[in-house]
Design a protein around this motif. Sequence first.
Motif, short mmCIF file in Angstrom:
data_model
loop_
_atom_site.label_atom_id
_atom_site.label_comp_id
_atom_site.label_asym_id
_atom_site.label_seq_id
_atom_site.Cartn_x
_atom_site.Cartn_y
_atom_site.Cartn_z
N VAL A 8 2.37 -14.00 -0.54
CA VAL A 8 3.17 -14.63 -1.28
C VAL A 8 3.95 -13.76 0.08
CG1 VAL A 8 2.74 -15.70 -3.68
CG2 VAL A 8 3.35 -13.06 -2.77
N GLY A 9 4.12 -14.37 1.26
CA GLY A 9 5.51 -13.56 1.96
C GLY A 9 4.66 -12.33 2.64
N VAL A 10 5.76 -11.03 2.74
CA VAL A 10 5.34 -9.77 3.22
C VAL A 10 5.56 -8.74 1.88
CG1 VAL A 10 5.89 -10.45 5.47
CG2 VAL A 10 7.71 -9.65 3.91
N GLU A 11 6.32 -9.18 1.22
CA GLU A 11 6.47 -8.54 -0.37
C GLU A 11 4.66 -8.02 -1.11
OE1 GLU A 11 8.59 -7.72 -4.32
OE2 GLU A 11 8.11 -9.73 -4.17
N PRO A 12 4.06 -6.35 -1.23
CA PRO A 12 3.66 -6.21 -1.12
C PRO A 12 3.50 -5.62 -3.33
CG PRO A 12 4.23 -4.47 -0.87
CD PRO A 12 5.15 -5.61 -0.84
N ASN A 13 2.06 -5.57 -4.02
CA ASN A 13 1.91 -5.16 -4.52
C ASN A 13 1.84 -3.69 -4.59
OD1 ASN A 13 2.68 -7.05 -7.27
ND2 ASN A 13 -0.06 -7.85 -7.40
N VAL A 14 2.11 -2.64 -4.98
CA VAL A 14 2.20 -1.35 -5.51
C VAL A 14 1.26 -0.80 -6.46
CG1 VAL A 14 5.09 -1.57 -4.11
CG2 VAL A 14 4.19 -0.74 -6.82
N ASP A 15 0.46 0.24 -6.21
CA ASP A 15 -0.37 0.83 -7.29
C ASP A 15 -0.49 2.42 -7.04
OD1 ASP A 15 -2.30 1.90 -9.43
OD2 ASP A 15 -4.09 0.78 -8.66
N ILE A 16 0.64 3.16 -7.46
CA ILE A 16 0.65 4.74 -6.81
C ILE A 16 1.43 5.25 -8.15
CG2 ILE A 16 3.09 5.94 -5.81
CD1 ILE A 16 3.80 3.21 -4.65
N ASP A 17 0.60 7.11 -7.80
CA ASP A 17 0.54 8.29 -8.52
C ASP A 17 1.36 9.39 -7.88
OD1 ASP A 17 -0.43 6.85 -11.50
OD2 ASP A 17 -2.89 7.62 -10.08
N ALA A 18 2.43 9.88 -8.27
CA ALA A 18 3.03 10.29 -7.52
C ALA A 18 3.47 11.56 -8.53
CB ALA A 18 4.14 9.77 -7.15
N GLU A 19 3.98 13.16 -8.19
CA GLU A 19 4.25 13.52 -9.82
C GLU A 19 5.62 14.45 -9.06
OE1 GLU A 19 0.90 16.75 -8.41
OE2 GLU A 19 -0.05 15.86 -10.36
N THR A 20 5.97 14.81 -10.06
CA THR A 20 7.51 16.44 -9.59
C THR A 20 6.93 17.15 -10.98
OG1 THR A 20 9.57 16.85 -9.00
CG2 THR A 20 8.97 15.04 -11.00
N ARG A 21 7.80 18.27 -10.44
CA ARG A 21 7.29 19.56 -11.67
C ARG A 21 8.94 20.07 -12.06
NH1 ARG A 21 3.28 20.08 -8.69
NH2 ARG A 21 1.25 20.76 -9.87
N VAL A 22 9.08 20.05 -12.77
CA VAL A 22 10.55 20.55 -13.56
C VAL A 22 10.21 21.94 -14.29
CG1 VAL A 22 11.77 18.51 -13.80
CG2 VAL A 22 10.86 19.11 -15.73
N ARG A 23 11.64 22.33 -14.33
CA ARG A 23 11.44 24.20 -14.92
C ARG A 23 12.44 23.50 -16.36
NH1 ARG A 23 10.46 28.85 -13.95
NH2 ARG A 23 9.85 28.41 -11.70
N LEU A 24 11.77 24.21 -18.01
CA LEU A 24 12.30 24.38 -18.30
C LEU A 24 12.22 25.51 -19.39
CD1 LEU A 24 9.49 21.11 -20.44
CD2 LEU A 24 11.78 20.90 -19.35
#
Length: 465
Positions: A402-418
């Motif tokens: 359907v055009g050039v737009e993909p479906n995404v499937d992404i896992d990403a992470e970050t760390r925060v200090r509490l």
Amino acid sequence: VDTLGLVTDYGRAGLTGTISHPGAGARDFWPGAELDLGLRVIDSDWSFVDQFELEALATIAGKVSGDLRVTGTTDDPLITGDLDSGPFHYQWLHLDRLTGTVRAEKDQLALGELEGRQDDLSLLGRLEIPMQFDLLSEPITPEDGPFYGRLTVPEDTDLAPLKYATDAFTRISGRGTGEVIVSGPLSHPRYQGALTVEDAGFVLRGNEEVFQECYAQGVFSDDLLILQQIRGREGLKGTFEGAGSVTFAGLVLKTWDIAFKADRFLVATIPDLRVLMRTQNGRLEGVATGPDSTLVPKFTGDCEIIKGRYTGSFNATPTGVDPTLGNIFPDWLADLRVTGPPRSFRIANRNMELDLSGDVNLVRTADGMTLNGSMDIDKGRLPVFNNTFEVVRGRLDFSREVGVEPNVDIDAETRVRLRRQDTSTSVVERLTVHATGPASAMEISFSSESGYPREAIERMLLGLA
């Protein structure tokens, strides 16, 4: 005839002279009458050639004037004189002025000593069309009659005026020379001749690719222009070379087929996209599209991405012409197999920054442009609530077509200090986002290693926890 003004659908003309048929009555006066007439054609239209029903001449347009002499008899006339046309248009060719001589007799219309000019560009030629012609009936063009045409590009001709003489270029330079002779039965004439283009630089209209130091050499034979050698540079360091042919069907251009190799070729026409690529089996064909069967280039073959970058947003309208949308007059078509080695392609916009690899098929038809396949995310970042999440796993799936737009499937992470509420110490919490769905409308879910709910995670990312 002292003065006779003629007005037709094609324009105006003035006639003077004598028409004589001694001994004939009014009813029989015109057939066989002897002619000695001067005919001045005044700002008339080239559409008068439509009556000859020649497909090759159907696109002639412009204004024409001339001083002609009509002699002979009405059943065997001879018309001679000079013509002056300006502007003159024929298919893709546009000239400020075309001059030459005219000779029409019982079996032929000949346009000789033709010289077409556009600025400093000069083209020379001659045209002989078989024609059964008299002044008692409509002219007939026999398909089996002998045809002759010659077009000459003088040696060392400056190509710069082709910017205005054709619709093909927004910029062009270089030198060229050539001659083609087309002769034989009108239904199927044959070609012979040669052409050479040297040190040409150009940008095709509607495109952004910049070609330099281009050389082409070809010979005409039978129905073909055989391009024996094509080479040149593109972009800063790109090169290409190839060979192929251009095919004619009688007097009409039918198609072209060119095989080429390219290295570090910069693709720059698609909005927000820049790609350096190479190919060993590229192919460029002429394909008829649209209601008028206009020939447009179609690119096929296997391409490898050296380095590419897309800076657009999947939910924004690109600037300029959007090649992803359908168009009954597409300016190019494609069916390419594209391979991206690890971290060869980058998407960089406000929603994501991803380095990709993978294989996709790029197809562009009159219905629009689509991508099919998938690309792995080798490295990347997602901004969420002003926090940068590092991608640990991901894929872009283009299988929806359907055009050039993909479906995404992404896992990403970050760390925060509490900071702990009961002590002055702090701990580091790992937060994870999972993005799915269309790239223009991703669904984001949150999780944390300690099991905090979504609301708490959002407060952490906003610095409120």
